[in-house]
Scaffold this motif. Structure first.
Motif, PDB file in Angstrom:
ATOM      1  N   SER A 341      31.119  -8.039 -58.474  1.00 42.12           N
ATOM      2  CA  SER A 341      30.916  -6.668 -59.149  1.00 42.12           C
ATOM      3  C   SER A 341      31.776  -6.539 -60.474  1.00 42.12           C
ATOM      4  CB  SER A 341      31.410  -5.440 -58.140  1.00 42.12           C
ATOM      5  OG  SER A 341      31.144  -4.231 -58.812  1.00 42.12           O
ATOM      6  N   ILE A 342      32.706  -7.161 -60.608  1.00 42.30           N
ATOM      7  CA  ILE A 342      33.317  -6.960 -61.683  1.00 42.30           C
ATOM      8  C   ILE A 342      32.752  -8.189 -62.716  1.00 42.30           C
ATOM      9  CG2 ILE A 342      35.926  -7.589 -62.831  1.00 42.30           C
ATOM     10  CD1 ILE A 342      37.077  -6.641 -60.211  1.00 42.30           C
ATOM     11  N   ILE A 343      32.730  -9.177 -62.431  1.00 42.14           N
ATOM     12  CA  ILE A 343      31.943 -10.251 -63.211  1.00 42.14           C
ATOM     13  C   ILE A 343      30.654  -9.908 -63.898  1.00 42.14           C
ATOM     14  CG2 ILE A 343      31.118 -12.667 -63.343  1.00 42.14           C
ATOM     15  CD1 ILE A 343      33.439 -13.386 -61.623  1.00 42.14           C
ATOM     16  N   GLY A 344      29.783  -9.238 -62.721  1.00 42.01           N
ATOM     17  CA  GLY A 344      28.293  -8.936 -62.957  1.00 42.01           C
ATOM     18  C   GLY A 344      28.317  -7.647 -64.176  1.00 42.01           C
ATOM     19  N   SER A 345      29.460  -6.853 -64.086  1.00 38.88           N
ATOM     20  CA  SER A 345      29.469  -5.676 -64.801  1.00 38.88           C
ATOM     21  C   SER A 345      29.866  -6.112 -66.260  1.00 38.88           C
ATOM     22  CB  SER A 345      30.225  -4.665 -64.219  1.00 38.88           C
ATOM     23  OG  SER A 345      30.027  -4.152 -62.941  1.00 38.88           O
ATOM     24  N   SER A 346      30.811  -7.179 -66.255  1.00 40.76           N
ATOM     25  CA  SER A 346      31.434  -7.538 -67.530  1.00 40.76           C
ATOM     26  C   SER A 346      30.215  -8.348 -68.300  1.00 40.76           C
ATOM     27  CB  SER A 346      32.484  -8.558 -67.262  1.00 40.76           C
ATOM     28  OG  SER A 346      33.652  -7.768 -66.723  1.00 40.76           O
ATOM     29  N   ILE A 347      29.320  -9.001 -67.467  1.00 41.20           N
ATOM     30  CA  ILE A 347      28.402  -9.851 -68.233  1.00 41.20           C
ATOM     31  C   ILE A 347      27.277  -8.819 -68.847  1.00 41.20           C
ATOM     32  CG2 ILE A 347      26.085 -11.310 -67.755  1.00 41.20           C
ATOM     33  CD1 ILE A 347      28.083 -12.622 -65.743  1.00 41.20           C
ATOM     34  N   VAL A 348      26.890  -7.773 -68.030  1.00 41.31           N
ATOM     35  CA  VAL A 348      26.237  -6.712 -68.538  1.00 41.31           C
ATOM     36  C   VAL A 348      26.828  -6.182 -69.917  1.00 41.31           C
ATOM     37  CG1 VAL A 348      25.169  -4.421 -68.098  1.00 41.31           C
ATOM     38  CG2 VAL A 348      25.085  -6.003 -66.227  1.00 41.31           C
ATOM     39  N   ALA A 349      27.795  -5.715 -69.821  1.00 43.77           N
ATOM     40  CA  ALA A 349      28.557  -5.121 -71.183  1.00 43.77           C
ATOM     41  C   ALA A 349      28.230  -6.078 -72.260  1.00 43.77           C
ATOM     42  CB  ALA A 349      29.868  -4.727 -70.832  1.00 43.77           C
ATOM     43  N   ASN A 350      28.561  -7.512 -72.105  1.00 42.49           N
ATOM     44  CA  ASN A 350      28.564  -8.617 -73.048  1.00 42.49           C
ATOM     45  C   ASN A 350      27.158  -8.621 -73.446  1.00 42.49           C
ATOM     46  OD1 ASN A 350      29.676 -10.707 -74.744  1.00 42.49           O
ATOM     47  ND2 ASN A 350      29.476 -11.873 -73.123  1.00 42.49           N
ATOM     48  N   VAL A 351      26.214  -8.744 -72.744  1.00 44.72           N
ATOM     49  CA  VAL A 351      24.856  -9.212 -72.830  1.00 44.72           C
ATOM     50  C   VAL A 351      24.215  -7.993 -73.590  1.00 44.72           C
ATOM     51  CG1 VAL A 351      22.663  -9.523 -72.134  1.00 44.72           C
ATOM     52  CG2 VAL A 351      24.695 -10.925 -71.299  1.00 44.72           C
ATOM     53  N   ASN A 352      24.512  -6.892 -73.266  1.00 36.97           N
ATOM     54  CA  ASN A 352      23.834  -5.424 -73.789  1.00 36.97           C
ATOM     55  C   ASN A 352      24.189  -5.326 -75.205  1.00 36.97           C
ATOM     56  OD1 ASN A 352      22.158  -5.291 -71.358  1.00 36.97           O
ATOM     57  ND2 ASN A 352      23.511  -3.510 -70.807  1.00 36.97           N
ATOM     58  N   ALA A 353      25.448  -5.596 -75.596  1.00 33.07           N
ATOM     59  CA  ALA A 353      26.104  -5.279 -76.657  1.00 33.07           C
ATOM     60  C   ALA A 353      25.275  -6.505 -77.679  1.00 33.07           C
ATOM     61  CB  ALA A 353      27.729  -5.407 -76.802  1.00 33.07           C
ATOM     62  N   ARG A 354      25.212  -7.605 -77.277  1.00 28.94           N
ATOM     63  CA  ARG A 354      24.786  -8.703 -78.074  1.00 28.94           C
ATOM     64  C   ARG A 354      23.236  -8.511 -78.274  1.00 28.94           C
ATOM     65  NH1 ARG A 354      25.508 -12.119 -82.200  1.00 28.94           N
ATOM     66  NH2 ARG A 354      24.287 -13.995 -81.944  1.00 28.94           N
ATOM     67  N   CYS A 355      22.320  -8.131 -77.071  1.00 26.92           N
ATOM     68  CA  CYS A 355      21.187  -7.942 -77.439  1.00 26.92           C
ATOM     69  C   CYS A 355      20.741  -6.576 -78.446  1.00 26.92           C
ATOM     70  CB  CYS A 355      20.334  -7.820 -76.208  1.00 26.92           C
ATOM     71  SG  CYS A 355      20.361  -9.180 -75.166  1.00 26.92           S
ATOM     72  N   ALA A 356      21.566  -5.715 -78.234  1.00 26.08           N
ATOM     73  CA  ALA A 356      21.539  -4.613 -79.121  1.00 26.08           C
ATOM     74  C   ALA A 356      21.782  -5.059 -80.642  1.00 26.08           C
ATOM     75  CB  ALA A 356      22.404  -3.440 -78.747  1.00 26.08           C
ATOM     76  N   ALA A 357      22.668  -5.819 -80.823  1.00 22.33           N
ATOM     77  CA  ALA A 357      22.857  -6.378 -82.279  1.00 22.33           C
ATOM     78  C   ALA A 357      21.780  -7.007 -82.775  1.00 22.33           C
ATOM     79  CB  ALA A 357      24.219  -6.910 -82.178  1.00 22.33           C
TER      80      ALA A 357
END
Length: 507
Positions: A341-357
């Motif tokens: 849960s913690i790792i998956g949530s961290s990946i979502v935050a990291n990936v979403n920020a990069r994809c948005a950029a």
């Protein structure tokens, strides 16, 4: 005939000096070998300080080795040769590692203006806006950073294979994995490019490559070494930074040079009583050691690994310690779900920020197969799920701390088998079910120390029947790196490993 400085650095003449791991100096005989082979990092620094070699000569020797050995083992993610040369020309700082060439892992460790790609196609071309505090501390210690090493995507697996960088291969057998996620750093050290390198550990990523490549690798206590900026913790506090090294004393001195509170951090590890380097060689006393070779989930452990741990236990008994079989009782199902849960949530935050950029959507064109599964799991996790995950790991931390009131050390395998063949636990494995089954079976021991924040080390005490390294894991109570360094120094003296090296092509 006049002898060049380059020949002196290579150790081909008798006037060179060899500084041993214990710090004594003796005259080298003709053909004693290249200083990169005969000296640890502290030893190299001593040569620079006494002007027997220059920082420039060491740097050029390391670059030459990297250029000749990287094509075979693939450990270099980014070359920073000109930056390093400029730093040496400017004058390296007179720290404990003055003039020593250094590599940092290309995962959440930033140098302003340089690439930080995290082993991911999604981050290809990404350049850091600021330098990590750890990088600044390395440079203040005199280290000369000349490159960044390979990592799997986001450090998510226990091998170092990625679609961005390709496969990093083990110098002991190139058909096998170096471990992960700090496999690039471990391969560079095992390949004799430098005697130590930066590494990170979110579930075993320092200790696993150390085990696979025959090195010493210590994961510090949570909060011991700076993580930021901008983020002062990773994966909810499970991740830690330090190094893989050939000698125990290098690891201790590196921790002396880098530990301590960073600005903005929510916590820091307890202040040590004395420098960690002074702990190496001190009597650890009569330690109480719990030995465990049985994974909580009941997955099998290779007989060579079991034998290595039991032999380590017998060695500890010969050294005067008390060893008995014991293990903490834990809800591993809850701990496993919490970590995902913690790792998956961290990946979502990291990936979403990069994809948005970038203005794109995450998909198989930019993320590897297993990474996408983690991402999808993270998307399903709610805020309540994350809070429950944190609570479950706090419960586990309390249970382990309670268990460790009766023991100084927990002795176990690092991984359940010798280094795996390449491809078995690659994030790009199209058979996702097979991937998760294989990774779960391979790393049933190391993650607990990340989940509970304890210091833990892989000590290169054994070899498999097939000629591959096997590390043995010793974990201590939170904040007790001093105890681990005392024990590691004792083990290094009783069962020295430094001369046990892979056969490498001559350079």
């Amino acid at each position: 005939m006049k002898t060049s400085r380059r020949e002196m650095v290579a150790g081909t003449i008798a006037v060179a000096a060899t500084v041993t791991a214990g710090g004594t100096v003796r005259a080298a005989t003709s053909g004693s070998g290249h200083v990169l082979d005969t000296h640890d990092a502290l030893g190299l620094a001593e040569l620079v300080k006494t002007r027997q070699v220059s920082a420039s000569e060491l740097l050029e020797s390391a670059i030459e080795r990297a250029e000749k050995r990287n094509p075979q083992y693939n450990f270099m993610a980014h070359k920073l040769y000109e930056r390093a040369r400029a730093a040496v020309a400017k004058g390296v700082l007179e720290g404990p590692f003055q003039g020593v060439p250094w590599l940092i892992k290309d995962l959440n460790t930033n140098i302003e203006g340089e690439l930080t790609e995290q082993g991911s196609r999604l981050f290809k071309g990404n350049r850091a806006k600021v330098s990590s505090e750890l990088v600044k501390r390395y440079e203040r210690a005199g280290l000369v950073i000349f490159g960044k090493t390979t990592s799997p995507e986001f450090g998510l697996t226990a091998t170092t294979e990625s679609k961005l960088m390709g496969d990093t291969r083990n110098p002991w057998n190139p058909a096998h994995s170096t471990g992960g996620s700090s496999g690039g750093s471990a391969a560079a050290v095992a390949a004799g490019v430098i005697p130590a390198a930066h590494a990170t550990d979110g579930g075993g990523s320092i200790r696993i490559p150390a085990s696979c490549c025959g090195l010493f690798g210590l994961k510090p206590s949570r909060g011991r070494v700076p993580m930021g900026p901008p983020y002062t913790e990773g994966w909810g506090g499970m991740s830690a930074h330090h190094a893989v090294t050939q000698t125990v004393r290098d690891s201790a001195a590196l921790l002396d040079a880098t530990h301590g509170l960073e600005l903005g951090s929510r916590y820091t590890a307890p202040t040590p009583e004395r420098p960690f380097l002074e702990e190496v060689g001190r009597d650890p006393g009569r330690l109480r050691i719990a030995l465990n070779v049985t994974p909580a989930l009941g997955t099998p452990v290779d007989p060579d690994v079991v034998a290595a741990v039991r032999e380590a236990g017998r060695l500890c008994e010969k050294l005067g310690h008390v060893v008995e079989e014991a293990a903490p009782k834990l809800d591993m199902d809850a701990i496993g779900k919490a970590s995902f849960s913690i790792i998956g949530s961290s990946i979502v935050a990291n990936v979403n920020a990069r994809c948005a950029a970038l203005g794109i959507k995450p998909g198989p064109d930019v993320l590897e197969a297993a990474t996408l599964v983690y991402y999808q799991m993270g998307q399903k996790a709610t805020g309540a799920d994350y809070a429950q995950a944190v609570n479950d790991l706090l419960i586990a931390s309390t249970a382990v701390a309670d268990f460790m009131t009766n023991y100084d050390i927990l002795l176990s395998p690092v991984v359940a088998s010798p280094p795996l063949p390449l491809g078995v636990i690659s994030l790009s494995n199209p058979d996702i079910e097979a991937y998760f089954k294989a990774i779960t079976a391979y790393v049933p021991f190391s993650g607990l120390m990340n989940q509970t924040g304890q210091p833990s080390m892989s000590v290169p005490l054994a070899m498999s029947k097939s000629g591959l390294p096997i590390g043995v894991m010793f974990s201590g109570r939170y904040g007790t790196e001093a105890t681990l360094f005392r024990l590691a120094g004792q083990l290094e003296t009783a069962a020295p490993w430094r001369n046990r090296k892979p056969r490498l092509p001559r350079v």
